[in-house]
Design an enzyme around this catalytic site. Structure first.
Site, short mmCIF file in Angstrom:
data_model
loop_
_atom_site.label_atom_id
_atom_site.label_comp_id
_atom_site.label_asym_id
_atom_site.label_seq_id
_atom_site.Cartn_x
_atom_site.Cartn_y
_atom_site.Cartn_z
CE LYS A 139 -4.04 1.73 2.35
NZ LYS A 139 -3.67 3.01 2.91
CB CYS B 111 -19.81 27.86 22.69
SG CYS B 111 -17.94 27.81 22.83
#
Ligand code: IVH
Length: 711
Positions: A132, A448
């Site tokens: 890979k 917030c």
């Protein structure tokens, strides 16, 4: 669009209506060519032909001054700067891979493949195992043996056209040898070898330019150059390992296609081996793992693929990964370093995440200076303190983690870390941790500022609205300056042009680029829209399923509002059906249980969220239903239930097929079910179907309906 039209009718002979139409056409044509020239560096017409278009436009404007368009080529300041690459839609989506980590996981993978295909334990399943490579996947389209397009993976569906750059990659065939199909899209990895990477960094350093953190970033950065000459100067390479569109079948096995790709002139992924059983697969994994450091390039695991292509086809894909392949990752590389300080980050749902600020250190080729500490319990469990020496690790692309503390090196005056009781935002809102939950959240919710910023960042992110050039830094600044507080504000930025243009480092051009990128997103797919809202537990896959199930925004909105009403009336219900019909339907969507359904419904119980959606609807041109290849299939949009033992396919295979054809597969029979497919020994579901008058089909009849060659 061609430059030939210009000779059609002399300007003097045009009447007013013709002139108007001609100016519209010319504005569009010239813009098209400007973009090709400036942005893509790939003009389609000669300079001479381009000039002729401009002259004709000017002559018509001179004769009909009243018809001069707002978007006349003469009024434009110039084409937008080279903002990005042209988009390429992958006809066959570019999938990613699922990961496995242990030998047992690999055995499970093989067992799942067998189960899905209905094979016996001792039926052979050949597996091709290959390295890979840690680079970027690339799609190369060849027509009649010539390279016509090179595109990045992008989001798997739409990538970027980097053809000009790809052409400069050494060893990558521009024309194919041998008997390649008329249309063939070869896929593989673009990467940089380790020694080439170090040499490149040395060169950049000497030139006092920014260096790259690892070979992967270097490959990505080199490929996305606007000037192909720069790419040509970078040591990129390509290895082939897969394919997309083809005009004819390529062969019977993955191995065979691999050999064919070699015969066309490609280097294929190495090392690779055709394995015949689990032991061979695992032996290969260990061999390569041992030789990892000797390979010229970084690899991060081994990819296993079912060799038979007819089986690959039957196995298909789930979410965005094929069932016929998986990546066996190598264990993460570790390193020891000093933890200077623990800081707190606030996410879009208000979760407080502690972060370790580290003495920078290289792990697996990457310089790391921060690592996530997850939550309060994690810090307590590992007894991680400021001033400790810690072992950190990187696992693939995941943010590095602190594995353990080197207790022997702990300073004598060290103190346990005290988790904050208040949000680090300017409002200093108290935080709360629900009993039984690991996360601590800021109670400031929508007020917030940290959460607002994170929600906006999520909203414009790549998988959501994907607004080019609007990154997290801009979002933070825009919020601070009051330019953007809610998602819809982004679409009103065009009314704040002056404020934008006077920002430091910005000019008319960059503002124009940003506004253009925003305009491009006034039409958006329902799946992206849902994902962008940032509802807790609603990731891309769930968003897509919701979009597919409810079809359009209005219907979804209405159903969710109803589900929330039902939920409020039945707070103690234990089963979806006890809550109500809309709620139960929501739970019937694959992967959605009561916990996810609760989060989705609760989102609609919040007036602010409803306003966010309403404002967006007003600002957007369209929220479009999911484009579906399956729209034309006879079972598209139908709800199907499978029951009993199927003989010609396994249950998961049947389900996957049905879904691929646009059907919804439900677990239980209701009035809304369209078909119940009845296998052998079917029980209560078949009876219920009869009671409710729902159409029942035998397995044969179902196969005839969808005309799928099974088994
Ligand atoms: S096959 C449908 N084979 O890994 C399967 N991928 O984590 C498509 N990769 O996006 C991928 N080496 O960029 C395949 N030998 C290999 C690979 C490989 C590296 C990359 C590829 C993919 C990613 C998934």
């Amino acid at each position: 669009m061609s430059a030939k039209h210009q000779t059609e009718k002399p300007v003097e002979a045009l009447n007013e209506a013709e002139a108007e139409a001609e100016l519209a056409r010319l504005a569009e044509t010239i813009l098209h060519h400007d973009r090709l020239y400036y942005q893509d560096a790939q003009p389609e017409v000669s300079d001479e032909d381009y000039d002729k278009l401009r002259w004709r436009n000017d002559a018509i404007e001179a004769r009909f001054p009243a018809l001069v368009r707002a978007d006349s080529p003469n009024r434009r300041v110039g084409v937008e700067a080279a903002a990005g690459f042209a988009k390429v839609t992958h006809r066959v989506p570019m999938l990613s891979l699922s990961n496995v980590f242990t030998d047992e996981d690999v055995a499970d993978f093989l067992a799942r493949v067998r189960r899905f295909l209905g094979l016996e334990e001792d039926d052979a399943v050949d597996i091709i195992a290959e390295a890979k490579i840690d680079g970027l996947s690339m799609s190369l389209l060849y027509r009649d043996g010539r390279l016509v397009t090179g595109a990045t993976r992008g989001d798997g569906t739409v990538g970027e056209d980097v053809t000009a750059n790809v052409r400069t990659i050494r060893g990558l065939p521009l024309t194919l040898k041998g008997n390649a199909p008329a249309v063939i899209e070869v896929r593989g990895e673009v990467f940089m070898r380790r020694d080439d990477f170090f040499a490149l960094n040395r060169r950049l350093e000497e030139a006092e330019k920014k260096t790259f953190k690892n070979p992967r970033n270097a490959a990505a950065g080199s490929l996305r150059q606007k000037d192909p000459a720069i790419t040509a100067d970078r040591p990129l390479r390509f290895l082939a390992y897969a394919w997309g569109e083809t005009s004819e079948p390529l062969g019977a096995t993955q191995w065979e296609v691999r050999e064919r790709m070699q015969s066309w002139g490609f280097e294929t992924d190495e090392p690779a081996r055709l394995c015949h059983n689990l032991d061979e697969v695992l032996a290969f994994y260990r061999e390569v793992q041992g030789a990892r450091a000797e390979l010229p390039h970084d690899i991060d695991g081994i990819v296993y693929k079912v060799n038979r292509l007819d089986w690959q086809e039957r196995l298909g894909a789930v979410s965005r990964a094929p069932r016929w392949a998986t990546a066996h990752k190598f264990p993460a590389e570790q390193a020891e370093t000093l933890l200077h300080q623990i800081t707190i980050q606030v996410g879009r749902t208000g979760a407080l995440t502690p972060v370790a600020n580290l003495e920078p250190i290289t792990v697996g080729g990457v310089v790391v200076s921060r690592a996530t500490l997850h939550n309060e319990d994690e810090i307590a469990r590992k007894d991680i303190r400021e001033g400790d020496h810690v072992i950190i690790q990187r696992a693939g692309d995941v943010i590095p983690q602190v594995v353990s503390v080197v207790k022997e090196k702990r300073p004598a005056d060290s103190q346990p870390f005290v988790f904050p009781t208040h949000c680090p935002c300017s409002l200093e809102t108290p935080v709360r941790r629900e009993p039984g939950e690991a996360v601590t959240r800021c109670t400031g919710e929508l007020a917030c500022p940290y959460q607002q910023v994170q929600r906006l960042i999520h909203f414009v992110g790549r998988e959501a609205f994907d607004i080019e050039g609007l990154g997290s830094r801009h979002i933070e600044e825009f919020r601070q300056e009051g330019l953007v507080t809610e998602p819809a504000d982004i679409f009103h930025l065009k009314d704040r042009k002056d404020a934008l243009e006077t920002r430091e480092g910005w000019g008319a051009q960059s503002v124009a680029n940003l506004l253009r990128a925003i305009e491009e997103r006034r039409r958006i797919g329902l799946d992206r829209f849902i994902y962008a809202l940032g509802i807790r537990q609603v990731g891309q896959a769930t968003a897509r399923l919701l979009a597919r199930t409810y079809g359009e925004l209005g219907a979804w909105h209405q159903a969710m509002t109803q589900a929330e009403k039902e939920r409020r009336k039945a707070p103690d219900a234990k089963k979806p059906a006890e809550v109500g019909e809309a709620y139960a339907e929501l739970c019937n969507v694959e992967g959605i249980g009561m916990s996810v359904a609760d989060d989705i419904a609760a989102f609609f119980g919040e007036a602010h969220n409803v306003k966010v959606i309403g404002d967006l609807e007003a600002a957007l041109e369209a929220v479009e239903p999911l484009e579906s290849v399956a729209d034309s299939s006879p079972v598209a949009g139908k709800t199907v239930v499978f029951t009993g033992t199927l003989e010609r396919m396994t249950r998961s295979e049947a389900k996957a097929r049905a879904e691929a054809l646009g059907a919804k597969v439900a677990g239980s029979v209701s009035k809304k079910t369209d078909y119940v497919v009845v296998g052998a020994d079917a029980g209560s579901k078949a009876r219920k179907a009869q009671e409710l008058g729902v159409t029942t089909l035998s397995e044969e009849a179902w196969l005839a309906l969808v005309k799928t060659p099974a088994g």
